[in-house]
Motif scaffolding. Structure first.
Motif, PDB file in Angstrom:
ATOM      1  N   GLU B  20       0.845  -1.201   0.000  1.00  0.00           N
ATOM      2  CA  GLU B  20       0.000   0.000   0.000  1.00  0.00           C
ATOM      3  C   GLU B  20       0.880   1.250   0.000  1.00  0.00           C
ATOM      4  O   GLU B  20       0.648   2.198  -0.760  1.00  0.00           O
ATOM      5  CB  GLU B  20      -0.932  -0.004   1.216  1.00  0.00           C
ATOM      6  CG  GLU B  20      -1.980  -1.100   1.147  1.00  0.00           C
ATOM      7  CD  GLU B  20      -2.815  -1.236   2.422  1.00  0.00           C
ATOM      8  OE1 GLU B  20      -3.590  -2.193   2.494  1.00  0.00           O
ATOM      9  OE2 GLU B  20      -2.672  -0.415   3.334  1.00  0.00           O
ATOM     10  N   ALA B  21       1.920   1.232   0.845  1.00  0.00           N
ATOM     11  CA  ALA B  21       2.827   2.380   0.918  1.00  0.00           C
ATOM     12  C   ALA B  21       3.567   2.560  -0.414  1.00  0.00           C
ATOM     13  O   ALA B  21       3.746   3.677  -0.903  1.00  0.00           O
ATOM     14  CB  ALA B  21       3.817   2.198   2.066  1.00  0.00           C
ATOM     15  N   LEU B  22       3.945   1.437  -1.007  1.00  0.00           N
ATOM     16  CA  LEU B  22       4.662   1.485  -2.283  1.00  0.00           C
ATOM     17  C   LEU B  22       3.762   2.071  -3.381  1.00  0.00           C
ATOM     18  O   LEU B  22       4.203   2.862  -4.221  1.00  0.00           O
ATOM     19  CB  LEU B  22       5.084   0.062  -2.643  1.00  0.00           C
ATOM     20  CG  LEU B  22       6.342  -0.142  -3.471  1.00  0.00           C
ATOM     21  CD1 LEU B  22       7.546   0.512  -2.808  1.00  0.00           C
ATOM     22  CD2 LEU B  22       6.609  -1.635  -3.654  1.00  0.00           C
ATOM     23  N   THR B  23       2.505   1.690  -3.343  1.00  0.00           N
ATOM     24  CA  THR B  23       1.553   2.206  -4.331  1.00  0.00           C
ATOM     25  C   THR B  23       1.355   3.707  -4.161  1.00  0.00           C
ATOM     26  O   THR B  23       1.320   4.459  -5.134  1.00  0.00           O
ATOM     27  CB  THR B  23       0.207   1.458  -4.203  1.00  0.00           C
ATOM     28  OG1 THR B  23       0.451   0.081  -4.442  1.00  0.00           O
ATOM     29  CG2 THR B  23      -0.825   1.987  -5.178  1.00  0.00           C
ATOM     30  N   LEU B  89      10.398  12.584   2.343  1.00  0.00           N
ATOM     31  CA  LEU B  89       9.053  12.066   2.575  1.00  0.00           C
ATOM     32  C   LEU B  89       9.165  10.617   3.046  1.00  0.00           C
ATOM     33  O   LEU B  89       9.894   9.826   2.454  1.00  0.00           O
ATOM     34  CB  LEU B  89       8.275  12.133   1.251  1.00  0.00           C
ATOM     35  CG  LEU B  89       6.860  11.577   1.210  1.00  0.00           C
ATOM     36  CD1 LEU B  89       5.943  12.380   2.130  1.00  0.00           C
ATOM     37  CD2 LEU B  89       6.319  11.622  -0.225  1.00  0.00           C
ATOM     38  N   VAL B  90       8.461  10.308   4.145  1.00  0.00           N
ATOM     39  CA  VAL B  90       8.423   8.926   4.636  1.00  0.00           C
ATOM     40  C   VAL B  90       6.981   8.462   4.544  1.00  0.00           C
ATOM     41  O   VAL B  90       6.066   9.160   4.995  1.00  0.00           O
ATOM     42  CB  VAL B  90       8.913   8.838   6.098  1.00  0.00           C
ATOM     43  CG1 VAL B  90       8.778   7.418   6.630  1.00  0.00           C
ATOM     44  CG2 VAL B  90      10.350   9.318   6.218  1.00  0.00           C
ATOM     45  N   ILE B  91       6.783   7.292   3.924  1.00  0.00           N
ATOM     46  CA  ILE B  91       5.425   6.755   3.812  1.00  0.00           C
ATOM     47  C   ILE B  91       5.415   5.372   4.434  1.00  0.00           C
ATOM     48  O   ILE B  91       6.151   4.475   3.997  1.00  0.00           O
ATOM     49  CB  ILE B  91       4.975   6.682   2.347  1.00  0.00           C
ATOM     50  CG1 ILE B  91       4.979   8.091   1.761  1.00  0.00           C
ATOM     51  CG2 ILE B  91       3.587   6.071   2.236  1.00  0.00           C
ATOM     52  CD1 ILE B  91       4.764   8.113   0.281  1.00  0.00           C
ATOM     53  N   LEU B  92       4.623   5.201   5.474  1.00  0.00           N
ATOM     54  CA  LEU B  92       4.612   3.922   6.175  1.00  0.00           C
ATOM     55  C   LEU B  92       3.225   3.310   6.152  1.00  0.00           C
ATOM     56  O   LEU B  92       2.221   3.988   6.403  1.00  0.00           O
ATOM     57  CB  LEU B  92       5.081   4.113   7.626  1.00  0.00           C
ATOM     58  CG  LEU B  92       6.513   4.660   7.785  1.00  0.00           C
ATOM     59  CD1 LEU B  92       6.867   4.818   9.254  1.00  0.00           C
ATOM     60  CD2 LEU B  92       7.538   3.761   7.112  1.00  0.00           C
ATOM     61  N   GLY B  93       3.161   2.028   5.818  1.00  0.00           N
ATOM     62  CA  GLY B  93       1.907   1.291   5.881  1.00  0.00           C
ATOM     63  C   GLY B  93       1.550   1.023   7.333  1.00  0.00           C
ATOM     64  O   GLY B  93       2.399   1.112   8.229  1.00  0.00           O
ATOM     65  N   ALA B 157      -6.423   1.401   3.245  1.00  0.00           N
ATOM     66  CA  ALA B 157      -6.988   2.627   2.680  1.00  0.00           C
ATOM     67  C   ALA B 157      -6.694   2.747   1.189  1.00  0.00           C
ATOM     68  O   ALA B 157      -7.396   3.431   0.463  1.00  0.00           O
ATOM     69  CB  ALA B 157      -6.437   3.843   3.419  1.00  0.00           C
ATOM     70  N   ILE B 158      -5.644   2.098   0.753  1.00  0.00           N
ATOM     71  CA  ILE B 158      -5.220   2.232  -0.631  1.00  0.00           C
ATOM     72  C   ILE B 158      -5.080   0.842  -1.235  1.00  0.00           C
ATOM     73  O   ILE B 158      -4.482  -0.042  -0.630  1.00  0.00           O
ATOM     74  CB  ILE B 158      -3.878   2.994  -0.682  1.00  0.00           C
ATOM     75  CG1 ILE B 158      -4.166   4.476  -0.424  1.00  0.00           C
ATOM     76  CG2 ILE B 158      -3.159   2.824  -2.007  1.00  0.00           C
ATOM     77  CD1 ILE B 158      -3.156   5.150   0.395  1.00  0.00           C
ATOM     78  N   ALA B 159      -5.655   0.644  -2.412  1.00  0.00           N
ATOM     79  CA  ALA B 159      -5.552  -0.671  -3.037  1.00  0.00           C
ATOM     80  C   ALA B 159      -4.182  -0.801  -3.689  1.00  0.00           C
ATOM     81  O   ALA B 159      -3.834  -0.019  -4.563  1.00  0.00           O
ATOM     82  CB  ALA B 159      -6.655  -0.832  -4.073  1.00  0.00           C
ATOM     83  N   PRO B 160      -3.369  -1.759  -3.245  1.00  0.00           N
ATOM     84  CA  PRO B 160      -2.037  -1.870  -3.827  1.00  0.00           C
ATOM     85  C   PRO B 160      -2.096  -2.355  -5.269  1.00  0.00           C
ATOM     86  O   PRO B 160      -2.897  -3.226  -5.613  1.00  0.00           O
ATOM     87  CB  PRO B 160      -1.336  -2.895  -2.945  1.00  0.00           C
ATOM     88  CG  PRO B 160      -2.365  -3.531  -2.101  1.00  0.00           C
ATOM     89  CD  PRO B 160      -3.635  -2.768  -2.217  1.00  0.00           C
ATOM     90  N   VAL B 161      -1.270  -1.758  -6.102  1.00  0.00           N
ATOM     91  CA  VAL B 161      -1.152  -2.258  -7.482  1.00  0.00           C
ATOM     92  C   VAL B 161       0.299  -2.702  -7.701  1.00  0.00           C
ATOM     93  O   VAL B 161       1.215  -2.136  -7.117  1.00  0.00           O
ATOM     94  CB  VAL B 161      -1.529  -1.191  -8.529  1.00  0.00           C
ATOM     95  CG1 VAL B 161      -3.002  -0.881  -8.467  1.00  0.00           C
ATOM     96  CG2 VAL B 161      -0.729   0.091  -8.346  1.00  0.00           C
ATOM     97  N   GLU B 162       0.486  -3.691  -8.530  1.00  0.00           N
ATOM     98  CA  GLU B 162       1.847  -4.142  -8.810  1.00  0.00           C
ATOM     99  C   GLU B 162       2.564  -3.061  -9.610  1.00  0.00           C
ATOM    100  O   GLU B 162       1.986  -2.467 -10.508  1.00  0.00           O
ATOM    101  CB  GLU B 162       1.810  -5.479  -9.559  1.00  0.00           C
ATOM    102  CG  GLU B 162       1.200  -6.563  -8.704  1.00  0.00           C
ATOM    103  CD  GLU B 162       1.363  -7.958  -9.277  1.00  0.00           C
ATOM    104  OE1 GLU B 162       1.907  -8.091 -10.388  1.00  0.00           O
ATOM    105  OE2 GLU B 162       0.943  -8.903  -8.597  1.00  0.00           O
ATOM    106  N   ALA B 163       3.819  -2.816  -9.269  1.00  0.00           N
ATOM    107  CA  ALA B 163       4.476  -1.630  -9.812  1.00  0.00           C
ATOM    108  C   ALA B 163       5.434  -1.911 -10.972  1.00  0.00           C
ATOM    109  O   ALA B 163       5.458  -1.168 -11.937  1.00  0.00           O
ATOM    110  CB  ALA B 163       5.216  -0.911  -8.702  1.00  0.00           C
ATOM    111  N   GLU B 164       6.211  -2.968 -10.861  1.00  0.00           N
ATOM    112  CA  GLU B 164       7.174  -3.321 -11.913  1.00  0.00           C
ATOM    113  C   GLU B 164       8.154  -2.222 -12.243  1.00  0.00           C
ATOM    114  O   GLU B 164       8.325  -1.833 -13.383  1.00  0.00           O
ATOM    115  CB  GLU B 164       6.436  -3.684 -13.213  1.00  0.00           C
ATOM    116  CG  GLU B 164       5.875  -5.081 -13.178  1.00  0.00           C
ATOM    117  CD  GLU B 164       5.432  -5.516 -14.558  1.00  0.00           C
ATOM    118  OE1 GLU B 164       6.309  -5.915 -15.334  1.00  0.00           O
ATOM    119  OE2 GLU B 164       4.229  -5.433 -14.857  1.00  0.00           O
TER     120      GLU B 164
END
Ligand SMILES: Cc1cc2nc3c(=O)[nH]c(=O)nc-3n(C[C@H](O)[C@H](O)[C@H](O)COP(=O)(O)OP(=O)(O)OC[C@H]3O[C@@H](n4cnc5c(N)ncnc54)[C@H](O)[C@@H]3O)c2cc1C
Ligand SMILES: Nc1ncnc2c1ncn2[C@@H]1O[C@H](COP(=O)(O)O)[C@@H](O)[C@H]1O
Lengths: 249, 318
Positions: B20-23, B89-93, B157-164
């Motif tokens: 989620e954080a990665l997305t 910026l730090v984004i943590l799940g 809260a956020i739907a993760p999508v594969e990033a590649e």
């Protein structure tokens, strides 16, 4: 040993929350203020520890950053059994401001154990305890579901992610308390209410530094359509709707 | 914008909250993503990361503390910053560790902090975010006024999508200072665990279930749906179910895709813990129970008669 409990003054959970005409502030008219439920349980445990360890625990102090509107809640903390109360006279804009004001206070007036709740039911910041420990550069134990004093040592029960751990900790320490710390909140007895009026409640000026975050607007929750009702005789249709319509299974 | 993401592994797996954080980070044009994952990981999960991750990913594979020790993780991440540079910026799940680490990092970085962020940022500006306030009763739009920001995402809260978009994956094993001041006396681990905060589907029971001996069909439905089980507060207070299942204002706040409430009245303190759920189903014999106001689907009837039918239908899905 001094135990301090950080107390957040929050609207009672059953309060309807709406914004004022500007849309930028919550309309606080007629709000019933209460001790944040977690803080009430932390306070209960602090008082129990003092009662069970007379001589060892010298004082339970209730500390709050709030405007005068928080005073009644602090008086309640005194009525429940805190020995004295401190109010830092500001309504924090966010959890950081609350933590920073509290940190200035504790730097000048050390407590051996500082309790904070896991979250306030207004900001839901989840932040003041961890921030406070970091600002004070002291130990932090989150997920505390039990605190015991045995032979002058502080034993802590921590429950996180299904793990249950017993620890012995040094002081000073900030503990973030959660479910289990106390079961039933202590309510003021008549005598407590009488003595609360004469217990010290100190009001301190805030430091008021630059804000880090600011709420620029509130939005109502997106409207929800009425529930789709399924006949009890036809219950399996629910599973079909969850798969084909809601697409969640 | 240097963007940092951190996660621990859970039982050899990368938690969903990491993706989620990665997305979230991946949705920002200017993010240069660096992620640190601490804990052991199965080969299968590493392979998946190659496929679905993005940015520069580092593994910390040394032993982690047995207890939930935030000072250790703070130290670990600070050591990482000392070597790789401080992020903007730090984004943590929303994992248990991140929940505590995030506010500590915000103090260390002198960064503005917002927790429980519920949506992707306003076009490209991670300094203006939305979150729930007042226990899920209202949404607040918060502006971060500092140059740096730390965001803790709300669970699910956020739907993760594969990033590649993986650039590098490597091991980073500097030794962190362990934190002192605490002595571990006893550690109890559960045999199996499905964390409520990670679960996509939750089947939950209230006092209307009548007693612990009636829980079997609820557990069977959970099993058929691959769901976790939860309960209302009186149910855990009575000892019908374990405390870690308690959902609500004074229990866990969950936000699954699907929350099925069986024999739960829907008190405001219970709703505070579930209002972020995508779909809520209510099964209750009282048509006026407040849970129906919060629900998307409802059945009025006896939960003991309805659950077995749902179990059967759910089993047929496979
Ligand atoms: C400070 C504070 C914090 C709280 N925190 C929480 C919290 O975190 N989480 C929480 O859950 N509660 C919390 N509560 C308690 C909350 O107010 C409610 O009392 C509680 O949620 C009710 O639980 P329940 O729905 O299981 O039980 P009840 O309110 O007793 O409801 C049972 C429901 O089951 C239905 N029912 C009965 N029999 C059947 C049947 N055979 N088939 C179908 N339906 C049936 C009834 O119609 C009823 O609606 C808190 C309270 C306070 C004061
Ligand atoms: N204004 C405040 N004054 C004193 N303590 C506070 C205040 N705000 C929050 N706290 C404490 O910090 C905990 C977590 O709050 P929050 O980070 O806002 O979710 C609460 O349970 C309180 O113990």
């Amino acid at each position: 040993m001094k135990i301090a409990v950080c107390i957040s003054n929050v609207p009672d959970t059953t309060t309807r929350i709406k914004t004022d005409a500007t849309g930028q502030k919550i309309d606080l008219n007629g709000v019933q203020w209460v001790l944040n439920p977690w803080d009430e349980l932390a306070l209960t445990r602090a008082i129990e520890l003092k009662e069970q360890n007379t001589g060892l625990v010298s004082e339970v102090i209730a500390v709050m950053a709030a405007s005068a509107a928080g005073e009644a809640t602090l008086r309640k903390a005194l009525a429940v059994g805190a020995d004295r109360a401190v109010r830092i006279d500001t309504d924090p804009a966010d959890s950081f401001e609350a933590a920073r004001e509290l940190a200035y206070y504790f730097e000048a007036h050390w407590a051996d154990i500082i309790f904070t709740g896991i979250e306030s039911s207004d900001f839901n910041g989840l932040a003041v305890g961890p921030m406070l420990a970091t600002l004070l550069k002291i130990h932090l134990i989150p997920g505390v579901s039990g605190v015991f004093l045995e032979n002058g040592q502080v034993l802590v029960q921590q429950e996180v992610d299904g793990m249950s751990i017993r620890l012995k900790t040094h002081q000073p320490v900030v503990m973030v308390v959660q479910k289990g710390i106390a079961i039933v909140p202590k309510i003021p007895a008549m005598r407590g209410i009488m003595t609360a009026r004469t217990k010290p409640l100190e009001v301190l000026s805030p430091r008021k530094e630059a804000l880090q975050t600011e709420v620029t607007a509130f939005e109502p929750l997106p409207p929800k359509a009425a529930a789709k009702m399924i006949d009890a005789e036809d219950a399996p249709r629910l599973i079909e709707l969850l798969r084909n319509e809601a697409k969640v299974i | 914008m240097k963007t940092f993401i951190f996660s621990t592994t859970l039982d050899q797996k990368i938690p969903r909250s990491f993706f989620e954080a990665l997305t979230f980070a991946g949705s920002l044009d200017s993010a240069e993503i660096t992620a640190l994952i601490a804990g052991s990981l199965s080969q299968e999960q590493k392979d998946y990361l190659h496929k679905a991750g993005c940015g520069h990913i580092f593994f910390y594979t040394q032993e982690l503390p047995q207890w939930h020790d935030p000072m250790f993780y703070l130290d670990l991440v600070e050591n990482f910053f000392a070597e790789k540079g401080e992020p903007d910026l730090v984004i943590l799940g929303a994992s248990a560790i991140n929940q505590v680490l995030a506010p500590m990092l915000a103090v260390k970085l002198k960064a503005g902090y917002v927790s429980r962020v519920i949506s992707l940022p306003e076009p490209q500006n991670p300094h203006i975010v939305k979150r729930f306030a007042y226990s899920g009763k209202i949404i607040s739009k918060t502006e971060i006024k500092t140059g740096k920001a730390v965001l803790l995402l709300g669970s699910n809260a956020i739907a993760p999508v594969e990033a590649e978009g993986v650039k590098t994956i490597e091991t980073w094993d500097a030794k962190p200072a362990t934190s002192d001041g605490v002595e571990i006396l006893e550690v109890k681990k559960p045999e199996t665990r499905q964390l409520l905060t990670e679960a996509r589907i939750i089947v939950s029971g209230g006092r209307g279930m009548r007693g612990p001996e009636y829980w079997k069909p609820l557990e069977e439905l959970a099993e058929a749906l691959g769901a976790a089980t939860a309960c209302s507060r009186p149910v855990s207070d009575e000892g019908w179910r374990p405390h870690h299942e308690h959902v609500g204002q004074t229990g866990k706040v969950v936000a699954p895709d699907l929350y099925i409430a069986c024999g739960i009245s829907g008190a405001i303190q219970h709703l505070a813990g579930i209002s972020g759920s995508r779909i809520i189903v209510a099964i209750n014999k009282d048509p006026d129970a407040p849970i129906f106001q919060a629900a998307h689907y409802g059945i009025v009837g006896d939960v003991h008669k309805i659950l077995p039918q749902l179990v059967e239908a759910a089993r047929r899905l496979k």
